[in-house]
Design a protein around this motif. Structure first.
Motif, PDB file in Angstrom:
ATOM      1  N   TRP B 103      -5.015 -42.105  89.752  1.00 56.54           N
ATOM      2  CA  TRP B 103      -4.774 -41.088  88.733  1.00 56.54           C
ATOM      3  C   TRP B 103      -5.061 -41.604  87.330  1.00 56.54           C
ATOM      4  O   TRP B 103      -4.859 -42.781  87.040  1.00 56.54           O
ATOM      5  CB  TRP B 103      -3.314 -40.641  88.731  1.00 56.54           C
ATOM      6  CG  TRP B 103      -2.849 -39.790  89.859  1.00 56.54           C
ATOM      7  CD1 TRP B 103      -1.855 -40.113  90.755  1.00 56.54           C
ATOM      8  CD2 TRP B 103      -3.286 -38.473  90.211  1.00 56.54           C
ATOM      9  NE1 TRP B 103      -1.665 -39.072  91.634  1.00 56.54           N
ATOM     10  CE2 TRP B 103      -2.535 -38.059  91.325  1.00 56.54           C
ATOM     11  CE3 TRP B 103      -4.255 -37.611  89.698  1.00 56.54           C
ATOM     12  CZ2 TRP B 103      -2.710 -36.822  91.940  1.00 56.54           C
ATOM     13  CZ3 TRP B 103      -4.436 -36.373  90.308  1.00 56.54           C
ATOM     14  CH2 TRP B 103      -3.676 -35.990  91.414  1.00 56.54           C
ATOM     15  N   PHE B 105      -4.399 -39.855  83.165  1.00 53.22           N
ATOM     16  CA  PHE B 105      -3.909 -38.689  82.416  1.00 53.22           C
ATOM     17  C   PHE B 105      -3.977 -38.975  80.924  1.00 53.22           C
ATOM     18  O   PHE B 105      -3.575 -40.046  80.470  1.00 53.22           O
ATOM     19  CB  PHE B 105      -2.466 -38.364  82.792  1.00 53.22           C
ATOM     20  CG  PHE B 105      -1.873 -37.238  81.971  1.00 53.22           C
ATOM     21  CD1 PHE B 105      -2.182 -35.911  82.255  1.00 53.22           C
ATOM     22  CD2 PHE B 105      -1.035 -37.506  80.897  1.00 53.22           C
ATOM     23  CE1 PHE B 105      -1.648 -34.871  81.485  1.00 53.22           C
ATOM     24  CE2 PHE B 105      -0.504 -36.479  80.129  1.00 53.22           C
ATOM     25  CZ  PHE B 105      -0.814 -35.150  80.427  1.00 53.22           C
ATOM     26  N   ALA B 106      -4.497 -38.022  80.172  1.00 50.90           N
ATOM     27  CA  ALA B 106      -4.491 -38.157  78.716  1.00 50.90           C
ATOM     28  C   ALA B 106      -4.244 -36.777  78.117  1.00 50.90           C
ATOM     29  O   ALA B 106      -4.521 -35.749  78.736  1.00 50.90           O
ATOM     30  CB  ALA B 106      -5.801 -38.740  78.213  1.00 50.90           C
ATOM     31  N   ARG B 121     -12.583 -37.809  79.067  1.00 52.76           N
ATOM     32  CA  ARG B 121     -13.209 -39.118  79.326  1.00 52.76           C
ATOM     33  C   ARG B 121     -12.186 -40.246  79.264  1.00 52.76           C
ATOM     34  O   ARG B 121     -12.273 -41.207  80.027  1.00 52.76           O
ATOM     35  CB  ARG B 121     -14.319 -39.373  78.300  1.00 52.76           C
ATOM     36  CG  ARG B 121     -15.547 -38.506  78.554  1.00 52.76           C
ATOM     37  CD  ARG B 121     -16.561 -38.725  77.455  1.00 52.76           C
ATOM     38  NE  ARG B 121     -17.741 -37.906  77.661  1.00 52.76           N
ATOM     39  CZ  ARG B 121     -18.638 -37.652  76.710  1.00 52.76           C
ATOM     40  NH1 ARG B 121     -18.467 -38.163  75.480  1.00 52.76           N
ATOM     41  NH2 ARG B 121     -19.686 -36.913  76.970  1.00 52.76           N
ATOM     42  N   LEU B 122     -11.232 -40.139  78.348  1.00 55.59           N
ATOM     43  CA  LEU B 122     -10.163 -41.148  78.263  1.00 55.59           C
ATOM     44  C   LEU B 122      -9.370 -41.191  79.565  1.00 55.59           C
ATOM     45  O   LEU B 122      -9.053 -42.263  80.085  1.00 55.59           O
ATOM     46  CB  LEU B 122      -9.238 -40.829  77.078  1.00 55.59           C
ATOM     47  CG  LEU B 122      -7.977 -41.674  76.913  1.00 55.59           C
ATOM     48  CD1 LEU B 122      -8.300 -43.154  76.795  1.00 55.59           C
ATOM     49  CD2 LEU B 122      -7.183 -41.221  75.687  1.00 55.59           C
ATOM     50  N   ALA B 125     -11.484 -42.959  82.120  1.00 53.80           N
ATOM     51  CA  ALA B 125     -11.536 -44.402  81.849  1.00 53.80           C
ATOM     52  C   ALA B 125     -10.221 -45.056  82.257  1.00 53.80           C
ATOM     53  O   ALA B 125     -10.199 -46.150  82.836  1.00 53.80           O
ATOM     54  CB  ALA B 125     -11.803 -44.639  80.364  1.00 53.80           C
ATOM     55  N   GLN B 126      -9.131 -44.365  81.978  1.00 55.08           N
ATOM     56  CA  GLN B 126      -7.816 -44.906  82.329  1.00 55.08           C
ATOM     57  C   GLN B 126      -7.655 -44.982  83.850  1.00 55.08           C
ATOM     58  O   GLN B 126      -7.142 -45.968  84.379  1.00 55.08           O
ATOM     59  CB  GLN B 126      -6.780 -43.966  81.722  1.00 55.08           C
ATOM     60  CG  GLN B 126      -5.387 -44.455  81.762  1.00 55.08           C
ATOM     61  CD  GLN B 126      -4.484 -43.258  81.588  1.00 55.08           C
ATOM     62  OE1 GLN B 126      -4.274 -42.481  82.510  1.00 55.08           O
ATOM     63  NE2 GLN B 126      -3.984 -43.096  80.387  1.00 55.08           N
ATOM     64  N   ALA B 129      -9.325 -47.987  85.047  1.00 56.53           N
ATOM     65  CA  ALA B 129      -8.513 -49.190  84.780  1.00 56.53           C
ATOM     66  C   ALA B 129      -7.373 -49.283  85.797  1.00 56.53           C
ATOM     67  O   ALA B 129      -7.063 -50.359  86.300  1.00 56.53           O
ATOM     68  CB  ALA B 129      -7.949 -49.158  83.363  1.00 56.53           C
ATOM     69  N   ASN B 130      -6.771 -48.153  86.114  1.00 56.55           N
ATOM     70  CA  ASN B 130      -5.640 -48.137  87.050  1.00 56.55           C
ATOM     71  C   ASN B 130      -6.074 -48.507  88.471  1.00 56.55           C
ATOM     72  O   ASN B 130      -5.281 -49.023  89.255  1.00 56.55           O
ATOM     73  CB  ASN B 130      -4.990 -46.747  87.077  1.00 56.55           C
ATOM     74  CG  ASN B 130      -4.327 -46.406  85.749  1.00 56.55           C
ATOM     75  OD1 ASN B 130      -4.141 -47.274  84.901  1.00 56.55           O
ATOM     76  ND2 ASN B 130      -3.993 -45.143  85.567  1.00 56.55           N
ATOM     77  N   ALA B 132      -7.838 -50.802  89.405  1.00 57.61           N
ATOM     78  CA  ALA B 132      -7.837 -52.253  89.610  1.00 57.61           C
ATOM     79  C   ALA B 132      -6.594 -52.712  90.368  1.00 57.61           C
ATOM     80  O   ALA B 132      -6.628 -53.709  91.078  1.00 57.61           O
ATOM     81  CB  ALA B 132      -7.914 -52.959  88.262  1.00 57.61           C
ATOM     82  N   ALA B 133      -5.492 -52.005  90.204  1.00 57.52           N
ATOM     83  CA  ALA B 133      -4.251 -52.416  90.872  1.00 57.52           C
ATOM     84  C   ALA B 133      -3.934 -51.518  92.068  1.00 57.52           C
ATOM     85  O   ALA B 133      -2.801 -51.457  92.519  1.00 57.52           O
ATOM     86  CB  ALA B 133      -3.103 -52.392  89.862  1.00 57.52           C
ATOM     87  N   VAL B 135      -3.637 -50.000  95.810  1.00 55.85           N
ATOM     88  CA  VAL B 135      -3.499 -50.465  97.188  1.00 55.85           C
ATOM     89  C   VAL B 135      -3.858 -49.328  98.136  1.00 55.85           C
ATOM     90  O   VAL B 135      -4.683 -49.468  99.028  1.00 55.85           O
ATOM     91  CB  VAL B 135      -2.053 -50.946  97.467  1.00 55.85           C
ATOM     92  CG1 VAL B 135      -1.922 -51.405  98.909  1.00 55.85           C
ATOM     93  CG2 VAL B 135      -1.658 -52.059  96.510  1.00 55.85           C
ATOM     94  N   ARG B 136      -3.251 -48.152  97.904  1.00 50.63           N
ATOM     95  CA  ARG B 136      -3.502 -47.007  98.791  1.00 50.63           C
ATOM     96  C   ARG B 136      -4.014 -45.852  97.945  1.00 50.63           C
ATOM     97  O   ARG B 136      -3.325 -45.411  97.032  1.00 50.63           O
ATOM     98  CB  ARG B 136      -2.196 -46.615  99.486  1.00 50.63           C
ATOM     99  CG  ARG B 136      -2.358 -45.460 100.455  1.00 50.63           C
ATOM    100  CD  ARG B 136      -1.132 -45.303 101.325  1.00 50.63           C
ATOM    101  NE  ARG B 136      -0.093 -44.502 100.669  1.00 50.63           N
ATOM    102  CZ  ARG B 136       0.937 -43.976 101.320  1.00 50.63           C
ATOM    103  NH1 ARG B 136       1.090 -44.170 102.602  1.00 50.63           N
ATOM    104  NH2 ARG B 136       1.835 -43.267 100.676  1.00 50.63           N
TER     105      ARG B 136
END
Lengths: 456, 539
Positions: B103, B105-106, B121-122, B125-126, B129-130, B132-133, B135-136
């Motif tokens: 997910w 959200f901005a 777009r933010l 992009a977020q 970034a999310n 990267a961590a 798992v599921r």
């Protein structure tokens, strides 16, 4: 496109922009008196659960509040559309409503220009905490937890913004501020243990995610498979977060008017208030100082009043209560308010010394779901959570099931035995930055636990 | 609290006159309109669609956009004085995206064609970034056919923002005067109104426009003993908030109740302190709704059961779902808990939730057994196995909600209601059937642990019940429960005639913390042998 390129520093309105907006609004005003407040900024947050990021959010808002006065009639309107037409409509709306309001006999005139100390509440590091940096701070906890075979959940928030207040008597105040909090709860996969760690600051560089991870992981492991103990009165060793959870409740009862009206703990039997009376142990001193470098706050309040250092309780004696301008004038006092910061002075004992000196007691990490029960005694109820341990013969021996208390910070501070060095903590229930608060760990006797909980 | 038809006609006529006054002072066409239907600019639809298009172009697999224009109003008084009149407008939009199962959200208050693209777009992009961590990855449950032009509004009859301020002020000051005439030392009264116009669009193809109203009048009366050693308050908990307009204020008629509330506050000063012990409790709907909220509605939130709220609101004793669904006995056979977002005038009512799902009524507890959790599209997938076993479609119950445009939507409770029993029993019947008990009216202090086992509740009024009769007033009462035992100790429940809606605006959950507004309907109930403590201490 990377997140970094979107904003180096979280957007907020500058001093010049706030001056322009307030000047424009005051120009639209036809009221006898007008006050304009402008707030803007970003709230940036990342949440994680089950060792991965669940949601995150970056939101920007800028709003203007307009307070119009005709004679003794007053009303306020706030909007977050800042174009000329919207601002003009908001001014007109506030004036229309104010004209319809009855006279307010307690209305105080707007303040003339004031002098303010330079606030120390801004940090570039907090203001530039973009999603990737937050994800990295999250991984410091999730990876350590995963390696330890544990399950982490947590929340990182960074706020950065500006606030301004101006009026038609020439008062203008502006400041930028940042605030951040990082909290995590780490649980054992079987759900029998839970440990919490958290920190709050204005500057994110003073928060170390790896240290938080280590503390929460250690507590999760040590708290597994707790045993039930009988509720009752116990000696407690409260970590600084637990102390702040309770001591900050006193701030909500400091209102001088409620005390003078007979509906507060600070009311005096027979009339008046308890200023000058000793209400807690003589080692207790509570201060709000916006220029305290570890718990700073803005240096002006919503009406443009300078936010200055106030000593509420000194050596156990009530020195000040919170007076709004009207009640201060009526009572012949200076106005004072608890401007978003609180420090409790401490002692020199370490938590280890407090434990070592305790024959039988309970070590508490933090309290939760704290709600008022009886305002006559500032009595609150709530529960221990995420790390509660039995102390026997000077040692922490085993985890115990959580306990519900019905207790007042006033009684607790009367039963004070030992104090540590003050630390800044994250003591808001929701894990947001909350008010800046710095307190010591304490040891107190006869803390009133009334039932046990199976919750872990 | 229900108005007769004659009263209703009188009130609407009075309100119409008030509208006339307000319009004269504020003669623009838009503001003079009754305002009960969606007033939002149609350009909101276009901007919402532009936002989700920008998100898709930037790489989103799914996106939704919410644009909200919310107006609220607060009025506060004490005794003969108005302490606060405030009007608040907040306007903005939020974009939520799913990228590769993560997910983002901005949100921004700056609703322009350029800003919706930047913010979309933010959010993308977020989400990257999310990831990267991650798992599921997140999967969304299927949703019904898209609704390209959905329109819904609260069943409000009078837009509060068309009622003149002086009428509202007069209403409150008259109520205060009635309380003071009855001897009240201090009186605070207030009104709160919300009107939220929400436009929603998602990449599923659903576009909805909804107008949500909320209204709450209230007062607190304080009595102080002559020697300043004691004070007691009575809050107007007989009046509960609603998803309605100004007619709810008129129907509530604070003035008509004020003298009784003042008298009850006075009685509390000399009430007998309760003796600790176990009592049969008879709980009034104006009290019980909060116990239902804390001890049924919260523990049946699916995100809590899976640990997603462990850092703040907590987890749930109803976990793991595999061991609880269809297996956990919540209470006696006659206990049924139904969730809805459809009850007219309730706080959770809506046409579509904040991810475009049309909510359905569903049972959480059926014949005493726990059978379902509250879900969103993401969460319904976690119970795919259970719904297949039950031969039910795997779909969201429509429990997605965000408090404002600036907050990400997530699972929030619908109205969660304890259904009335089959026997036509009312409050007085429960008292008449009780030998040694305490009857509690109105919600007061409340606290519950993070898994919803151990709770403590106070109230407004406490009455001693002996041999089927109220024998006097008690004070300093709070009861402590362990949730499963408390509901299984329920042995009487009122009938349909005694069913009332309670509720609150301040249902907190999530980080950053968000407030949800929710109603809880229930009849009075009786619970055997509950632990009662005395909370009075001397300072």
């Amino acid at each position: 496109m990377t997140p970094r390129s979107l904003y180096a520093i979280a957007p907020h309105l500058s001093r010049a922009e706030c001056e322009a907006i307030t000047k424009k609004v005051l120009g639209f005003s036809t009221a006898d008196e007008c006050r304009v407040t402008v707030n803007s900024g970003m709230r940036q947050n990342t949440r994680f659960a089950v060792n991965q990021i669940s949601t995150a959010g970056d939101d920007y808002n800028a709003s203007v509040n307009i307070r119009s006065v005709f004679g003794k009639k007053v009303a306020s309107v706030s909007v977050n559309r800042l174009d000329d037409a919207s601002l003009k409509a908001a001014v007109e709306n506030s004036e229309r409503i104010a004209r319809l309001a009855p006279d307010d006999p307690e209305l105080m005139p707007e303040l003339p220009p004031q002098r303010y100390a330079e606030p120390i509440v801004w940090s570039d590091a907090t203001a530039s905490l973009e999603p990737e940096a937050r994800a990295e701070a999250v991984r410091a906890v999730t990876e350590a937890s995963r390696k330890a075979g544990l399950v982490s959940t947590g929340y990182l928030e960074a706020q950065a913004g500006s606030g301004a207040v101006a009026n038609n008597r020439g008062l203008f105040a502006y400041s930028r501020s940042t605030a951040t909090a990082y909290t995590t709860t780490v649980r054992t996969p079987d759900g029998t243990g839970s440990g919490w760690a958290g920190a709050s600051d204005n500057d994110f560089r003073r928060i170390n995610p790896a240290v938080l991870a280590e503390r929460a992981i250690e507590k999760a492991k040590r708290s597994a498979n707790p045993v039930a103990i009988e509720p009752g009165r116990y000696t407690v060793v409260l970590e600084p977060t637990a102390v702040a959870n309770l001591v900050q409740l006193i701030v909500g009862s400091l209102n001088a008017r409620n005390a003078d009206e007979g509906r507060s703990f600070f009311s005096k039997a027979g009339g008046g208030n308890k200023i000058g009376e000793k209400v807690v142990d003589e080692r207790v001193t509570l201060i709000s100082d916006p220029l305290d470098p570890r718990v700073p706050a803005n240096t002006f309040g919503g009406d443009g009043m300078p936010n200055t250092r106030v000593t509420w309780i000194e050596n156990g004696v009530v020195r000040n209560l919170a007076y709004d301008r009207f009640w201060a004038q009526k009572s012949g006092k200076e106005p004072s308010f608890a401007g978003g910061t609180l420090r409790m002075e401490g002692g020199a004992s370490s938590v280890e010394e407090m434990i070592a000196s305790t024959e039988r007691g309970i070590l508490v990490t933090r309290f939760w779901y704290i709600r008022g029960v009886d305002p006559r005694t500032i009595l609150f109820t709530g529960l221990t959570r995420d790390g509660t341990f039995l102390i026997e013969n000077g040692k922490v021996t085993r985890p115990v099931k959580n306990l519900r208390y019905n207790e007042s910070p006033i009684f607790m501070l009367n039963n004070l035995q030992m104090m540590g060095r003050p630390e800044r903590v994250s003591a808001s229930e929701s894990g947001g930055p909350g008010q800046a608060i710095m307190v010591p760990a304490i040891k107190a006797r006869d803390f009133n636990f009334t039932s046990t909980s199976d919750a872990i | 609290m229900t108005a007769s038809r004659r009263e209703f006609l009188q009130r609407t006529a009075a309100a119409a006159a008030a509208v006339g006054l307000a319009s004269a002072a504020r003669p623009t066409a838009a503001e003079a309109a009754p305002g009960l239907t969606f007033q939002g600019d149609d350009s909101h639809k276009a901007l919402a669609l532009r936002a989700i298009d920008a998100a898709k172009t930037a790489g989103a697999d799914y996106a939704d956009a919410r644009i909200s224009s919310a107006r609220s109003q607060n009025l506060g008084t004490r005794e003969r004085r108005v302490t606060n009149i405030g009007d608040n407008e907040t306007f903005g939009f939020g974009v939520r995206v799913l990228v590769g199962g993560a997910w983002g959200f901005a949100a921004s208050s700056n609703l322009t064609a350029d800003e919706v693209v930047r913010v979309a777009r933010l959010a993308v992009a977020q989400a990257k970034a999310n990831r990267a961590a991650m798992v599921r990855p997140v999967e969304l449950a299927p949703i019904g056919p898209p609704v390209p032009n959905g329109v819904w509004r609260s069943p409000a009859r009078i837009d509060p923002f068309t009622v003149a301020i002086e009428d509202k002020v007069a209403y409150l000051l008259e109520a205060n005067a009635a309380a003071m005439a009855a001897g009240a030392r201090f009186v605070n009264s207030n009104m709160f109104f919300l009107k939220d116009e929400k436009t929603f669009a998602s990449t599923v193809g659903t576009v909805t426009q909804q107008t949500i109203f909320r209204a709450q009048p209230g007062m607190t009366i304080t009595m102080v003993s002559p020697d300043n050693r004691d004070f007691q308050t009575r809050q107007s908990t007989d009046i509960q908030p609603r998803g309605l307009g100004y007619e709810h204020v008129l129907d509530s008629n604070l003035k008509a109740h004020a003298a009784r509330w003042a008298e009850e506050a006075r009685q509390k000063l000399s009430a007998k302190p309760v003796e600790v012990g176990r009592y049969d409790l008879i709980l009034h709907p104006t009290h019980l709704w909060l116990t239902i909220h804390e001890a049924i509605a919260h523990p049946t939130e699916l995100d809590r059961a899976y640990g997603f709220e462990a850092n703040y609101a907590g987890t749930s004793f109803l976990a793991p779902p595999e061991e609880k669904l269809g297996k956990f006995r919540y209470g006696p056979d006659f206990m049924n808990v139904l969730a809805d977002r459809s009850a007219p005038g309730s706080l959770s009512a809506c046409g579509w939730d904040d991810e475009g799902v049309a909510p359905e009524d569903f049972y959480i507890v059926k014949d005493g057994m726990f059978v379902d959790y509250q879900t969103t599209r993401e969460q319904a997938m976690w119970l795919d196995w259970w719904y297949k076993q039950q031969k039910m479609p795997t779909r969201s119950h429509g429990c997605s909600y965000a408090q404002t445009w600036a907050d990400v939507q997530f699972q929030r409770m619908p109205n969660v209601n304890l259904m009335a029993g089959e026997q036509d029993l009312v409050w007085e019947d429960l008292i008449a059937a009780t030998e040694n008990g305490i009857a509690i009216i109105g919600d007061g202090s409340f606290s519950i642990d993070q898994q919803r086992y151990n709770a403590q509740f106070g109230g407004q009024l406490f009455y001693e019940v002996k041999n089927g009769k109220i024998t006097g007033m008690l004070k300093d009462v709070a009861y402590q429960i362990r949730t499963p035992e408390f509901w299984n100790a329920m042995d009487m429940v009122g009938g349909k005639r005694s069913y009332e809606l309670g509720g609150a605006f301040g249902d907190g959950k999530g980080q950053p913390a968000q407030s949800n507004a929710v109603s809880h309907g229930c009849p009075p109930t009786r619970h055997k042998q509950v632990n009662v403590i005395n909370t009075g201490r001397t300072a």
